[in-house]
Design an enzyme around this catalytic site. Structure first.
Site, PDB file in Angstrom:
ATOM      1  CG  HIS A   1      -1.990   1.068   1.044  1.00 53.28           C
ATOM      2  ND1 HIS A   1      -3.191   0.832   0.406  1.00 53.28           N
ATOM      3  CD2 HIS A   1      -1.980   2.380   1.356  1.00 53.28           C
ATOM      4  CE1 HIS A   1      -3.884   1.965   0.358  1.00 53.28           C
ATOM      5  NE2 HIS A   1      -3.164   2.919   0.932  1.00 53.28           N
ATOM      6  CB  ALA A   2       1.033   4.105  -2.351  1.00 57.06           C
TER       7      ALA A   2
ATOM      8  CG  HIS B   1      -2.177  10.618  -3.088  1.00 61.16           C
ATOM      9  ND1 HIS B   1      -3.373  11.199  -2.731  1.00 61.16           N
ATOM     10  CD2 HIS B   1      -1.704  10.010  -1.965  1.00 61.16           C
ATOM     11  CE1 HIS B   1      -3.602  10.948  -1.444  1.00 61.16           C
ATOM     12  NE2 HIS B   1      -2.612  10.225  -0.956  1.00 61.16           N
ATOM     13  CD  GLU B   2       1.464   7.931  -1.478  1.00 64.43           C
ATOM     14  OE1 GLU B   2       1.932   8.489  -0.471  1.00 64.43           O
ATOM     15  OE2 GLU B   2       0.368   7.341  -1.474  1.00 64.43           O
TER      16      GLU B   2
ATOM     17  CG  HIS C   1       1.191  12.415   1.427  1.00 67.36           C
ATOM     18  ND1 HIS C   1       0.246  13.063   2.182  1.00 67.36           N
ATOM     19  CD2 HIS C   1       0.563  11.297   0.958  1.00 67.36           C
ATOM     20  CE1 HIS C   1      -0.905  12.367   2.170  1.00 67.36           C
ATOM     21  NE2 HIS C   1      -0.723  11.297   1.419  1.00 67.36           N
TER      22      HIS C   1
ATOM     23  CD  GLU D   1      -4.015  11.244   2.773  1.00 69.61           C
ATOM     24  OE1 GLU D   1      -3.709  10.944   1.596  1.00 69.61           O
ATOM     25  OE2 GLU D   1      -3.382  10.831   3.764  1.00 69.61           O
TER      26      GLU D   1
ATOM     27  CG  HIS E   1      -6.585   3.198   4.932  1.00 70.61           C
ATOM     28  ND1 HIS E   1      -6.645   2.595   3.685  1.00 70.61           N
ATOM     29  CD2 HIS E   1      -5.857   4.314   4.752  1.00 70.61           C
ATOM     30  CE1 HIS E   1      -5.991   3.312   2.808  1.00 70.61           C
ATOM     31  NE2 HIS E   1      -5.498   4.372   3.406  1.00 70.61           N
TER      32      HIS E   1
ATOM     33  CE1 TYR F   1      -5.873   8.743   1.986  1.00 71.86           C
ATOM     34  CE2 TYR F   1      -7.105   7.436   3.557  1.00 71.86           C
ATOM     35  CZ  TYR F   1      -5.904   7.811   2.995  1.00 71.86           C
ATOM     36  OH  TYR F   1      -4.743   7.253   3.440  1.00 71.86           O
TER      37      TYR F   1
HETATM   38  O1  X8Z Z   1      -4.299   5.280   0.963  1.00 72.17           O
HETATM   39  C1  X8Z Z   1      -4.263   6.080   0.054  1.00 72.17           C
HETATM   40  C2  X8Z Z   1      -2.939   6.620  -0.437  1.00 72.17           C
HETATM   41  C3  X8Z Z   1      -1.923   6.695   0.626  1.00 72.17           C
HETATM   42  S1  X8Z Z   1      -2.203   7.965   1.766  1.00 72.17           S
HETATM   43  C4  X8Z Z   1      -2.414   5.724  -1.528  1.00 72.17           C
HETATM   44  N1  X8Z Z   1      -5.411   6.444  -0.568  1.00 72.17           N
HETATM   45  C5  X8Z Z   1      -6.694   5.902  -0.163  1.00 72.17           C
HETATM   46  C6  X8Z Z   1      -6.792   4.429  -0.494  1.00 72.17           C
HETATM   47  O2  X8Z Z   1      -5.995   3.932  -1.286  1.00 72.17           O
HETATM   48  O3  X8Z Z   1      -7.682   3.769   0.022  1.00 72.17           O
HETATM   49  C7  X8Z Z   1      -5.547   7.425  -1.639  1.00 72.17           C
HETATM   50  C8  X8Z Z   1      -6.989   7.426  -2.014  1.00 72.17           C
HETATM   51  C9  X8Z Z   1      -7.717   6.692  -0.938  1.00 72.17           C
HETATM   52 ZN    ZN Z   2      -2.132   9.861   1.010  1.00 68.37          ZN
END
Ligand code: X8Z
Ligand code: ZN
Length: 606
Positions: free
Chosen positions: A346-347, A376-377, A380, A404, A505, A515
């Site tokens: 997960h990024a 997106h990254e 941050h 975010e 998450h 988000y």
């Molecule tokens: O978790 C993230 C990022 C890292 S902060 C990749 N996002 C959420 C997800 O993947 O569930 C970005 C959009 C929503």
């Molecule tokens: Zn993020």
């Protein structure tokens, strides 16, 4: 995820805080504190930085090399941080009756609040909680679905199937397969909820959900209302999109599989969690062949490497006047999934040292969606870099939704003209049909996401409040998925399953409303930045690529970090003190008209 969130999340301790800030009184103090409040805050900043460095090293090592030993080191670092934090919160109480300058008071408030995983003040329980959390994150990272002993698939592999296959049964197998990783988390999660709630209660919060909701310069109850208000602003747009997508999926899979009066089967939307639907754009393209939006095929034809994809994102930020990322970013980041070990794919974006040691961790694939995740990254990372001169306690987003939203705001500038200019599509078309095509592509990402962004914490808030108990974890999850998203599982689920645990998450303890807020606010940010860039005309046609004026406005907001209440920071950029969804509604006005036309005569809703 930001390091501060991770760090501060790992632990807050034990002492009961009656309130986060108290009014000063005229009562004389009997003994002078050993340290002034300003000295205390200065020490907190110094020590927090040391612990940050230790924790980020342990955490980075763990998530890029999951095994028993790195898990232990990670949990130990979290415990150390936790013990420190507990002590500091207790010490901070002595300043509650003093009249402090605003900066010092804010620093103390943030010190107390800036923890997403408070532990009870009992060493055994603290240890238990940090280990549980470490373990659940590792189970997610190392999770795989095995059809037989020699036929196992990791999450990125299963995601490829969900994105690319149009075979109903193959999709369902991948969807169910990934959810086989989470039932073993169920009991751990229930215990984690108990312990974290105990920690939150010791800090004076009703439960952990209430504590999370108090991080927005308003009361938890006000925040709940705020997010509901924003959701109601965007709900009609989502319902039109849902209706049209359901109709198209009915044509592809048959109306027996996709009934036109009920929720959409959750495995048909191109994404493992049905949270962003961009991978089914080919089934929905409003005007086939009208515009070239196929960045995926360019990335593959030109065989972009992960580094080249990251460079391309960096180039955008540089075009705004921001610096190139440091050499260490390129040397130390993880761009690809290693072949020889388990990692959390997960990024995430990291500041390892609160200064220049910035990194991302991703398992980058050659797709447009992944390219946008890189943007997106880097949002941050550029935020972290910009606020590095702030005291550590202010090194954070104005609120987590801001953090975010930065990189996502930049993705709104990936207009066809921009993509053509940097060679990611062959040409950019200006026609109305081309606009609708692009808006559909964007809506499948940004509009489809909204109810998902809202419901994850809706579920957790209910769990932390005890309204949802382990006996109905999964049922409540699917009730909310259906209520908000209008989707449903195609196979029976039961309380033997733990589907929330199959979303990163949840086991990783990262709050999610951030988000949802980001998906609304990025359009507000974009409107302000486009004004600064001198853009005239429709918002959806604006790209701030190359605009130093927009870059300066953005940079000013980033540099402020968490030093001021977020409405002040928002006002400086946008002129308003409120989060507001009118910009996203304006942005998608052309698509909304298209969807309403398409949906005429259909019966929408579920
Ligand atoms: O978790 C993230 C990022 C890292 S902060 C990749 N996002 C959420 C997800 O993947 O569930 C970005 C959009 C929503
Ligand atoms: Zn993020």
């Amino acid at each position: 995820m930001k390091l501060i969130a991770r760090l501060l999340s790992s632990v807050l301790l034990v002492f009961v805080i009656a309130a986060c800030s108290t009014e000063s009184t005229d009562e004389p103090t009997t003994a002078a504190p050993a340290e002034t409040a300003q000295e205390f805050v200065a020490r907190a900043n110094r020590e927090a930085r040391e612990l940050w460095i230790e924790n980020s090293a342990a955490n980075w090592t763990y998530v890029t090399y999951i095994n028993e030993d790195t898990a232990l080191m990670n949990a130990l670092a979290s415990e150390r941080y936790s013990a420190w934090h507990s002590r500091m919160v207790a010490e901070s109480l002595q300043y509650d009756d003093q009249e402090l300058d605003a900066e010092t008071r804010r620093a103390i408030d943030l010190l107390r609040l800036g923890n997403t995983l408070p532990a009870p003040n009992d060493p055994d329980k603290r240890k238990e909680l940090t280990r549980l959390q470490t373990e659940m994150e590792g189970m997610y990272g190392a999770g795989e679905y095995c059809r037989s002993e020699n036929d196992c698939r990791t999450l990125p592999e299963l995601e490829d199937i969900i994105a690319g296959s149009r075979d109903y049964d193959e999709l369902l197998d991948a969807w169910q397969g990934w959810r086989s990783i989470s039932p073993p988390m169920r009991d751990k999660y229930a215990r984690y909820v108990e312990l974290a709630n105990e920690g939150a209660a010791e800090l004076g919060h009703d439960n952990l959900g209430a504590m999370w909701r108090s991080g927005y310069d308003m009361t938890p109850a006000q925040f709940r209302q705020e997010s509901q208000r924003l959701w109601e602003q965007v709900e009609p747009l989502y319902e039109e999109l849902h209706c049209h997508v359901r109709a198209k999926l009915g044509e592809v899979y048959g109306e027996d599989k996709v009934p036109q009066d009920g929720p959409i089967p959750a495995h048909l939307l191109g994404n493992m969690w049905a949270q962003q639907w961009g991978f089914i754009y080919d089934l929905l393209e409003p005007y086939p062949g009208v515009s070239d939006l196929d960045v995926d095929s360019t990335l593959k034809t030109k065989d972009y490497s992960p580094q080249e994809m990251v460079r391309s994102a960096e180039n955008f930020y540089v075009s705004l006047g921001m610096p190139r990322l440091p050499d260490t970013f390129w040397e130390r980041s993880m761009f690809s999934k290693p072949a020889d070990r388990d990692v959390v794919c997960h990024a995430s974006a990291w500041t390892m040292d609160t200064e220049d040691d910035l990194r991302i961790k991703m398992c980058i694939k050659q797709t447009y969606e992944e390219l946008r995740v890189i943007y997106h990254e880097l949002g941050h990372n550029y935020y972290q870099w910009a606020y590095k001169t702030q005291p550590v306690l202010f090194q954070d987003g104005a609120h987590d939704g801001f953090h975010e939203a930065i990189g996502d705001t930049i993705t709104l500038s990936m207009t066809p003209e921009y993509l053509a200019e940097v060679g990611l599509v062959a040409s950019a078309e200006q026609s109305q049909q081309a606009i609708i095509n692009r808006q559909m592509q964007q809506a499948l990402d940004k509009i489809a996401f909204l109810p998902f962004g809202k419901l994850i914490d809706e579920w957790r808030w209910a769990v932390f409040a005890g309204e949802v108990t382990p006996e109905n974890y999964n049922q409540a999850w699917w009730d909310m998925r259906t209520k908000y998203q209008g989707i449903a599982p195609a196979v029976a689920r039961s309380e033997a399953d733990f589907d929330p645990g199959a979303k990163y998450h949840v086991p990783a303890n990262v709050s999610y409303t951030r988000y949802f807020l980001a998906h609304v606010m990025q359009f507000q940010f974009q409107r302000a930045l486009c004004d600064a860039a001198g853009h005239e005309g429709d918002l959806h046609a604006c790209s701030i690529y190359g605009s130093k004026e927009a870059g300066e406005r953005l940079q000013a907001m980033l540099e402020a970090g968490a030093s001021a209440p977020w409405p002040d920071t928002l006002e400086k950029l946008t002129g308003t003190r409120e989060m507001d969804a009118s910009a996203i509604i304006d942005y998608f006005a052309p698509l909304m008209a298209y969807l309403q036309e398409q949906n005429e005569g259909r019966s929408c809703g579920w």
